[in-house]
Design an enzyme around this catalytic site. Structure first.
Site, PDB file in Angstrom:
ATOM      1  N   HIS A 123      44.565  52.295  51.710  1.00 50.23           N
ATOM      2  CA  HIS A 123      43.474  52.299  52.577  1.00 50.23           C
ATOM      3  C   HIS A 123      42.821  50.646  52.129  1.00 50.23           C
ATOM      4  CE1 HIS A 123      39.925  53.555  51.450  1.00 50.23           C
ATOM      5  NE2 HIS A 123      40.478  54.922  51.325  1.00 50.23           N
TER       6      HIS A 123
ATOM      7  N   ASP B 182      40.583  54.271  44.285  1.00 49.30           N
ATOM      8  CA  ASP B 182      39.351  54.639  45.806  1.00 49.30           C
ATOM      9  C   ASP B 182      39.678  52.566  46.643  1.00 49.30           C
ATOM     10  OD1 ASP B 182      39.501  55.714  48.350  1.00 49.30           O
ATOM     11  OD2 ASP B 182      37.536  56.099  47.358  1.00 49.30           O
TER      12      ASP B 182
ATOM     13  N   GLU C  81      39.120  52.671  56.846  1.00 49.51           N
ATOM     14  CA  GLU C  81      39.283  53.985  56.183  1.00 49.51           C
ATOM     15  C   GLU C  81      37.647  54.972  55.767  1.00 49.51           C
ATOM     16  OE1 GLU C  81      39.522  58.646  53.526  1.00 49.51           O
ATOM     17  OE2 GLU C  81      39.227  56.847  53.299  1.00 49.51           O
ATOM     18  N   GLU C  82      36.990  54.461  54.984  1.00 54.57           N
ATOM     19  CA  GLU C  82      36.218  54.582  54.487  1.00 54.57           C
ATOM     20  C   GLU C  82      34.419  54.989  55.592  1.00 54.57           C
ATOM     21  OE1 GLU C  82      35.602  55.765  51.463  1.00 54.57           O
ATOM     22  OE2 GLU C  82      36.789  54.920  50.267  1.00 54.57           O
TER      23      GLU C  82
ATOM     24  N   ASP D 216      45.904  58.607  48.620  1.00 57.26           N
ATOM     25  CA  ASP D 216      44.993  58.329  48.895  1.00 57.26           C
ATOM     26  C   ASP D 216      44.220  58.835  48.430  1.00 57.26           C
ATOM     27  OD1 ASP D 216      41.944  56.599  49.156  1.00 57.26           O
ATOM     28  OD2 ASP D 216      41.877  58.149  50.899  1.00 57.26           O
TER      29      ASP D 216
ATOM     30  N   HIS E 105      34.138  56.521  44.220  1.00 57.97           N
ATOM     31  CA  HIS E 105      31.961  55.692  45.278  1.00 57.97           C
ATOM     32  C   HIS E 105      31.568  55.057  44.264  1.00 57.97           C
ATOM     33  CE1 HIS E 105      33.338  58.368  48.900  1.00 57.97           C
ATOM     34  NE2 HIS E 105      34.430  57.326  48.904  1.00 57.97           N
TER      35      HIS E 105
END
Lengths: 469, 469
Positions: free
Chosen positions: A290, A302, A336-337, A364, A436
């Site tokens: 992504h 990520d 995606e997130e 991912d 994140h």
């Protein structure tokens, strides 16, 4: 990635993992071994994924769906695919995406005896509303270790308070992804549940086993709650501090100030590069990661790594002189997130266009040293794929495990139903230290680890494309 | 670690690796599974190895044999073992060690046209002599890619020159340790060979796949050469720069200045902690890492991790309530890096004391995510050990590979001949990025990866101690 680990469920679907080096029903051809060696030579000697990742991370940076950086990333993805010179066509797939912005204010402090305040590291959860009027919001704090514990509290105990969800990762679990799965409901549902019962906000312990001062964001979902209250993540150090101070002084207060905001949806895109299959062009294999990322860092593991590996996989095949027999698409999924709008759109279009999808591969879970692939399929197909293990094991990628493949390819299962879904599986110990948070930067990615991963994906595509399923 | 990879040789001794999840001849007992779970619970919830490593790295730091820091490390090792409160006795084994010091001067520059100089990153190889009179040494440079290429040069071409050994790692190799093995002769023998033929010094490309500006040191051996000339490592960036400039201007010169010095041998020690076996006290199992390290950084992955894991393994057994049936010794070996005097002394004393050694385990390949163990033994014993795989595989440590176990336990094979030697095997991609350079610091070690490794060693000890070989 934001996937929920569902190993047990997937295990039921696909049968339990077969022995790691089971005998292949048909011995792999010598030519396959040589061709896969060519793929790895290209990756390890002339790989382009590391330089691509550097650009994406350091020149574009964090790129949440709807942001100007996400738009830049779409342009970059298209250009990078075109420059890779391995695709028959490169195109965009339009989709509408949510557009949440963090805003300038983001501040938390513990207010103790006599107004003494201690600033602590917080960040808004993705999708959170601001504090009312973008002003400081002060309230008492009720600590719980689970949603169940919260639900058991009387209304009077929670009304007007911050609910502090402080269940840590279960460090006993060997796979940190399982610990993430076990703690993740606090972030996803904590603010919604808190608001539903009259609390003023939710403070959530960051979803990481690391003990440091970096808050970790990630999506929270209000569902159908009309009473949306702000949700913030505390660094694990801040969470421990708050918990200790609360034990000493249950009447302390917390002050949160956030100016985050959900704007109207924006137009955005998946970026798709397609190589037409030489023999069976109507059968599609998808490989993707992504393109969007959280905004606190550079979205390196990520999922910058999955993005550059997906492009690189096709480049490696071409450079190794291996024209796929089936059509292969590298897809850089958008959003995606916080929505999976790109993955959903891709699956919808596949259905609308009456496409036949053989398989889909997603990367991912970070760009660390490969282990193999998580596989969602039938036991019979699993056994077929297991026959390829001797070809992948010399490159550390021979481990096939029944398990969740990936969030962006999941919607395909509901529309065109590929025969198998694969998730690139790699060393997982460091992933949630970075995930994140502000730590997810280019420097955290090792060049060889990234390249080995891209080559393992290319090798799987090579085999899928040649033998089918 | 400075081991030379001898996988093929070891393969001949031990037979090739059996399937990763072969059926155990006898199914492992349920009790073993529960006991191993207890070991991991202790490691992951209440582990002490990470804090111990922090102290060793940050408070003591680099600790080359013979240095004051090495003496501090011996004291620290003894105290740490005593505080672990799991040993029946803790004692020192005296040994004499070489005492090489880097000295204050360490500088290199490329001298181009019209005296234009470019400073480059260099460091003295361990054991190197200084430049004559500790003064700048200037000479022309001859670049070669191998010792064979050097030997083929006429005497006139090498006399009075710096020989620049510039063979890079072979990046095609999946295991960087094999690339290290393939390039390592340049560092070990380059200066000796250069001096033998009248060259004034040797410049050696750092033994790493990383492309950065950190020179990597490591031992060089003069053997019986009377003409000892200085040997220095260039960072890989400096090596590439020198190579490019040489191609443009073969007459350029290099200036090296080093004041390193070999002092008289010093007294030092192995640190030994012993737990007496409950049933078979006369059978010894050794577990160890090396306490000394190179001086450029903190010796974190090489080999602080092996040291703290070896102590932790015994502490985990005690905390899990598992008294070993055979005697187990944790040994912190002195002087692995430039002499193996500690390992040699340990093996000599074992022989003098007519000890019976069942097995020895060494951790000296970094503290990364476990894979399993390299094993040196007979095919029959390998099969026996392979039966334990189902117990180790859930913790990522089920991979057993015929291969070199470790430098410090190797001398045991020549004296008391343990039935099997084991080398802790872990993810290897990052190790040589850090190895022997300023980058080998505490921050490079991940807490969980370290703890999983220590627990895998404890689990192997538990099984060896209970079942023998």
């Amino acid at each position: 990635m934001r996937r929920i680990y569902s190993l047990l469920l997937a295990g039921l679907l696909a049968g339990s993992a077969a022995p790691a080096r089971a005998q292949a029903p048909t011995p792999p051809a010598k030519a396959d071994s040589l061709n896969i060696r060519r793929i790895y030579d290209e990756a390890l000697l002339r790989g382009q994924s590391y330089d691509n990742l550097r650009y994406l991370c350091q020149r574009i940076g964090g790129r949440l769906a709807g942001s100007p950086q996400a738009a830049l990333a779409v342009e970059w993805g298209k250009l990078t695919m075109e420059k890779a010179n391995c695709f028959d066509k490169v195109y965009l797939q339009e989709c509408q995406v949510p557009h949440w912005v963090r805003g300038a204010k983001e501040r938390g402090q513990i207010i103790g005896n006599k107004g003494k305040s201690i600033a602590v590291a917080v960040c808004a959860l993705g999708g959170s509303v601001a504090t009312p009027g973008n002003k400081p919001l002060r309230a008492g704090v009720v600590e719980v270790k689970s949603l169940a514990e919260f639900k058991a509290l009387p209304d009077a105990a929670v009304k007007g308070k911050f609910i502090f969800f402080n269940r840590p990762f279960d460090d006993r679990l060997v796979e940190p992804g399982q610990a993430y799965g076990g703690a993740g409901d606090q972030r996803r549902s904590g603010p919604a549940e808190a608001g539903r019962r009259g609390a003023v906000g939710a403070l959530v312990r960051s979803l990481t086993a690391a003990h440091d001062n970096n808050p970790h964001t990630g999506a929270t979902n209000y569902g159908d709650t009309p009473a949306k209250v702000p949700g913030a993540a505390l660094s694990t150090m801040a969470a421990d501090q708050l918990s200790q101070l609360l034990a000493a002084d249950p009447k302390l207060e917390f002050e949160l100030e956030m100016s985050c905001l959900l704007l109207p949806d924006e137009k955005s895109y998946n970026v798709v590069g397609e190589v037409r299959g030489a023999k069976y062009p109507e059968q599609v294999i998808t490989v993707g990661g992504h393109l969007d990322s959280w905004d606190l860092a550079q979205g390196a593991h990520d999922d910058g790594t999955g993005v550059v590996q997906s492009i690189e996989a096709l480049r490696l095949l071409k450079a190794a002189g291996l024209r796929p027999e089936r059509t292969v698409r590298a897809v850089l999924f958008m959003n995606e997130e916080n929505g999976t709008r790109g993955g959903t759109k891709y699956a919808e279009l596949a259905q609308q266009n009456h496409e036949t999808h053989l398989a889909a591969i997603e990367s991912d879970g970070g760009g660390f040293t490969p282990r193999g692939f998580n596989v969602e399929t039938t036991p019979a197909v699993f056994q077929k794929v297991a026959a390829w293990r001797p070809l992948l094991a010399p490159y550390l990628a021979g481990q096939l495990t029944a398990g969740h493949a990936g969030t962006d390819i999941e919607p395909l299962a509901a529309t065109v139903k590929p025969v198998a879904l694969f998730g690139y599986d790699c060393d997982s110990q460091r992933y949630f230290d970075l995930h994140h948070s502000a730590l997810d930067t280019f420097e955290q990615v090792n060049k060889r680890e990234l390249e080995l991963g891209g080559a393992s994906m290319a090798s799987l595509i090579y085999l899928l494309s040649k033998y089918g399923l």
